[in-house]
Design a protein around this motif. Sequence first.
Motif, PDB file in Angstrom:
ATOM      1  N   GLY A 266       0.987  -1.204  -0.044  1.00  0.00           N
ATOM      2  CA  GLY A 266      -0.027  -0.156   0.141  1.00  0.00           C
ATOM      3  C   GLY A 266       0.809   1.397  -0.011  1.00  0.00           C
ATOM      4  N   ARG A 556       0.062   4.035 -11.505  1.00  0.00           N
ATOM      5  CA  ARG A 556      -0.282   3.234 -10.359  1.00  0.00           C
ATOM      6  C   ARG A 556       0.813   3.362  -9.144  1.00  0.00           C
ATOM      7  NH1 ARG A 556      -5.421   3.340 -11.739  1.00  0.00           N
ATOM      8  NH2 ARG A 556      -5.870   2.291 -13.625  1.00  0.00           N
ATOM      9  N   ARG A 602       3.100   5.195  -2.700  1.00  0.00           N
ATOM     10  CA  ARG A 602       2.132   4.275  -3.001  1.00  0.00           C
ATOM     11  C   ARG A 602       2.301   3.667  -4.241  1.00  0.00           C
ATOM     12  NH1 ARG A 602       0.406   5.284  -7.232  1.00  0.00           N
ATOM     13  NH2 ARG A 602      -0.935   7.444  -7.841  1.00  0.00           N
ATOM     14  N   SER A 604      -0.169   0.751  -6.279  1.00  0.00           N
ATOM     15  CA  SER A 604      -1.555   0.240  -6.255  1.00  0.00           C
ATOM     16  C   SER A 604      -1.329  -0.970  -7.103  1.00  0.00           C
ATOM     17  CB  SER A 604      -2.735   0.998  -6.735  1.00  0.00           C
ATOM     18  OG  SER A 604      -2.497   1.407  -7.978  1.00  0.00           O
ATOM     19  N   ALA A 691      -4.210  -1.440   2.440  1.00  0.00           N
ATOM     20  CA  ALA A 691      -4.171  -0.739   1.271  1.00  0.00           C
ATOM     21  C   ALA A 691      -5.442  -0.817   0.482  1.00  0.00           C
ATOM     22  CB  ALA A 691      -2.893  -1.301   0.521  1.00  0.00           C
ATOM     23  N   MET A 694      -6.857   2.311  -1.911  1.00  0.00           N
ATOM     24  CA  MET A 694      -5.908   2.870  -2.581  1.00  0.00           C
ATOM     25  C   MET A 694      -6.443   3.144  -3.670  1.00  0.00           C
ATOM     26  SD  MET A 694      -2.697   0.673  -2.572  1.00  0.00           S
ATOM     27  CE  MET A 694      -2.614  -1.029  -3.107  1.00  0.00           C
ATOM     28  N   GLU A 695      -5.907   3.761  -4.917  1.00  0.00           N
ATOM     29  CA  GLU A 695      -6.215   3.833  -6.301  1.00  0.00           C
ATOM     30  C   GLU A 695      -6.123   2.625  -6.918  1.00  0.00           C
ATOM     31  OE1 GLU A 695      -5.157   6.516 -10.283  1.00  0.00           O
ATOM     32  OE2 GLU A 695      -4.226   6.971  -8.278  1.00  0.00           O
TER      33      GLU A 695
END
Length: 956
Positions: A266, A556, A602, A604, A691, A694-695
């Motif tokens: 994450g 990402r 981060r 993802s 996580a 998250m996106e």
Amino acid sequence: MARMSFLSFLLFCLTSVAHGNKANKHKPWIETEYQGIVMENDNTVLLNPPLFALDKDAPLHYAGEICGFRVHNGPGGSGSAQFEAVVLDRSTGEGLVRSKEPLDCESQKEHSFTIQAYDCGEGPDGTNSKKSHKATVHVRVNDVNEFSPVFVERRYEASVPEGRLFDRIVRVEAVDADCSPQYSQICFYDIITPNVPFTIDNDGNIKNTEPLDSKRQRVHSFWVTAFDCGKNRAQADAQVIVTVKPSCKPGWIGWTKRIEYTPGSGSIPLFPNLHLETCEETVWNIQATVELQTGHIGKGCDRDSYSDRSVRRLCGAVRGEVDLLPPPSPATNWTAALPTLPSSDSSLVFSFNGSTHVAVVPDSVASAVSGDHFTLQLWMRRGGASTQPPANQARGTRKEEETIVCSTVKNDDTYSHYSLSVHGCRLSLFYWPDVSAARPVKFLWKLEQVCDSEWHHLSLSVQFPSVTLYVDGVTFDPALIHDNGAIPNPAPHQRLVIGACWEPEEKSKDIVNNTMPESKDTGKFVSGYKGLLSGVTVRPGNVEPHSVVECLYACREGLDFGDLETLGSGMKVHVNPSQSVLVLEGDDIESFNRAVQQVTYRNSLRFATPGVRPLKLTTSLRCFSEESCLSLRQLEGYLVVLQPDAPQISLSGVGPHLARPAAEFEGPQGVPLFPELRIVCSLSHAVNTAAQGMEGGALMSDAVAHTLDGCEVQPLGEELNPEREELLVDMEALRERGLDIINTTAYIAITGAESISVYEDVLRSIRYRLAKGSARFERRFRLSCSEMNGRYTSNELTLEVNFLHSLDSLYHPSHLLASQQQFLHPSHHTGELSGHTLPNPHRNSVVPGAATVIIMVCVGFLVVMVILGVFRIRSIHRRGDGARGAGKEGSNQWDDSALTIIVNPMETYENRMGIATDIEGECDDEEEVVDSPDDTSDDQRIIIKKEGRDSAPRRY
């Protein structure tokens, strides 16, 4: 007061004697309020005044005596359950109050309740007893020093610069759980480690007694204890660690050069221990810029590792795009001559050298993207890794303008033309609504992204006369120019070129690596593009929404800020669209240090691209005195993304054998090959579930929803014969889900990023169908799936398909149908030849066709021999009985009730496969024709033997 009470009692007694009253006429009397004290380790309550109950009927027996006290709830509704009152002397009315259980001052310091006295009545049975009024009792629980001090922290740390005396370096604190101020207060602290240059006061403040020297001793560690006012010592001592800092040097303290990131973690803080040291210099503005360099990762950062087509589908883009630079194949051969470069994702990167590398899209494809409403998208990187121009081409003769896409398409009876080009740091779009018009419209953008030799995503939405440009997800407005210059009109001939533009001329010239189809006009390629291109697509119709364009470009991985709610007053934070640069600005050093520690990285992607990401921190300070303001050097480090754990893709619930009657395979729908297929994807370790938000929407755990990108079904052995067999797929379901399929005689490949449930539904619907009379004895298939564009593959699932041939259809003996079905579908009782109940014809029998016929022939031969023996013995017996006469018939009849013949043809699949050869050899030499009588029982079997695949059947 006690004396007056006693005199009143005495007067009451004398009066009662004088009158000779023996009846209980008066109520007992007690005080209206009592104050009591009880210790935590005692249960006797000391009351003030003492508890005495008086009765005017004294000294009469019973009527003048006190038999007891009753305790009632106090004003708060509690207290009576914990206390009781007892009578010590009936004649005097003396009583005692005590607690039923030990009291705890820490849980409740005071108790209140009411008490009431009652006399003994007029007789032993308490007849006509009288009660006094209710008196209030207040009991205070006195504390006992039962607890020792406890430090709030077991370890205290502080850091101080060297060479100075401080009023306070650190403060320790201890607490005591006792309830009284006497025992709960900490009276003093003490340093128990000898010979340390520190002292501590009664409030826990520690200071140094002499200037500290970092060279002589960098870290001082010592222990302190605490005492309460009851002289109880702390249960455990506390450790104090004082770090001596060298002479103050302004800059960042706690910088870590190497940071490791485990995929699936994450967001992680990049600078958890970083803080700025200004050496007491007063500053009024601080600005820090954090840069994460990801230009060397794929197309600029860690994006979805799926193909551009799959990413478009995942982002919800409208379908119908046409790939202008597809992977080379027999159907898309116009990109075969272009050199390609490896890419971290699955997209194909094509290289253009500005001269010979040109792709001419066929007219059949170009005609599908005609119209003045379309969206053109591509990935572009100028220069860099592209192929160098030929040595014989001088730099000065090379065209400055470079054309990326040049299109002349036919729209009804007219031709429209547009070209997308770069010139220096400018991007331009020329658009002719009609090639017969003399004035094209020019849209011009000045962009740094065009000339920085980095990957950038361009999305150009044309809805003429409106044009919208997105570069890396950010909108840029153009400057419109109506060009009246001498711009040659393109020839009215449909042509779509990637990497250059076609310019007609009188004489035709040969073009190296030109895949352009033959045409009547002649010309040459001009304004060649030099650089890299990938994912060049055109979709006619309405423009893409901004949200889709942002999703297509979205990184990402990147920089982020942990919690904006914790951002201090006066602090500002800004992150660029690609999340590669984060800027912090503020005026308070403490708030700024807390904000820096909230900067996070981060990623993802579940399977992030491993490698190094350089990291930089640049700081600028503004002071009231600009001349003496601090100047901080740039800090450099790097983030290392570790190798992600590979997922385990497991296929199960199939085979290894699938047996069905051949007639089912020859039906119009065929037979499903994988009706109970199950696909499970899991990781080999538990990842951080924090996580989840998250996106990208990925849930980072073993239960996350994986996305497959392809599955393949392949026949083993020889390829499928289209005249006899085929695999059926629901094409409508594939189109609805946006999946692609390649269906050949060698394999079926279903591709496209989709969830596991979708792939399960599609694969379960695959059916195998045969033409009439084409059934053989077996056919094998292999199934495998992949994730992340083949980066991770599943296990290979092998399925053997067995065709159960119907003997009735081969030889047409109507009276053999029941026995034939019994052998094709054996019952559960394998020790008996009971076949009265026909089993379900859809059971997955594992007996191959050849082995079934051989076993049926051999077992049937044995049954026939037994039946012949029984009939022969019975016929002999009948003839013997006829000769002897009717008189002896009853006594000499043969009793065959004890004769039992058990035949077990249903052996295990392994045994039958192992002895098939031996059985066939034993049965080949024996042939006999037997007609079954009509009254043959169900246990009798007539087996048909087939000498060869093409030979005529014979009956045994």
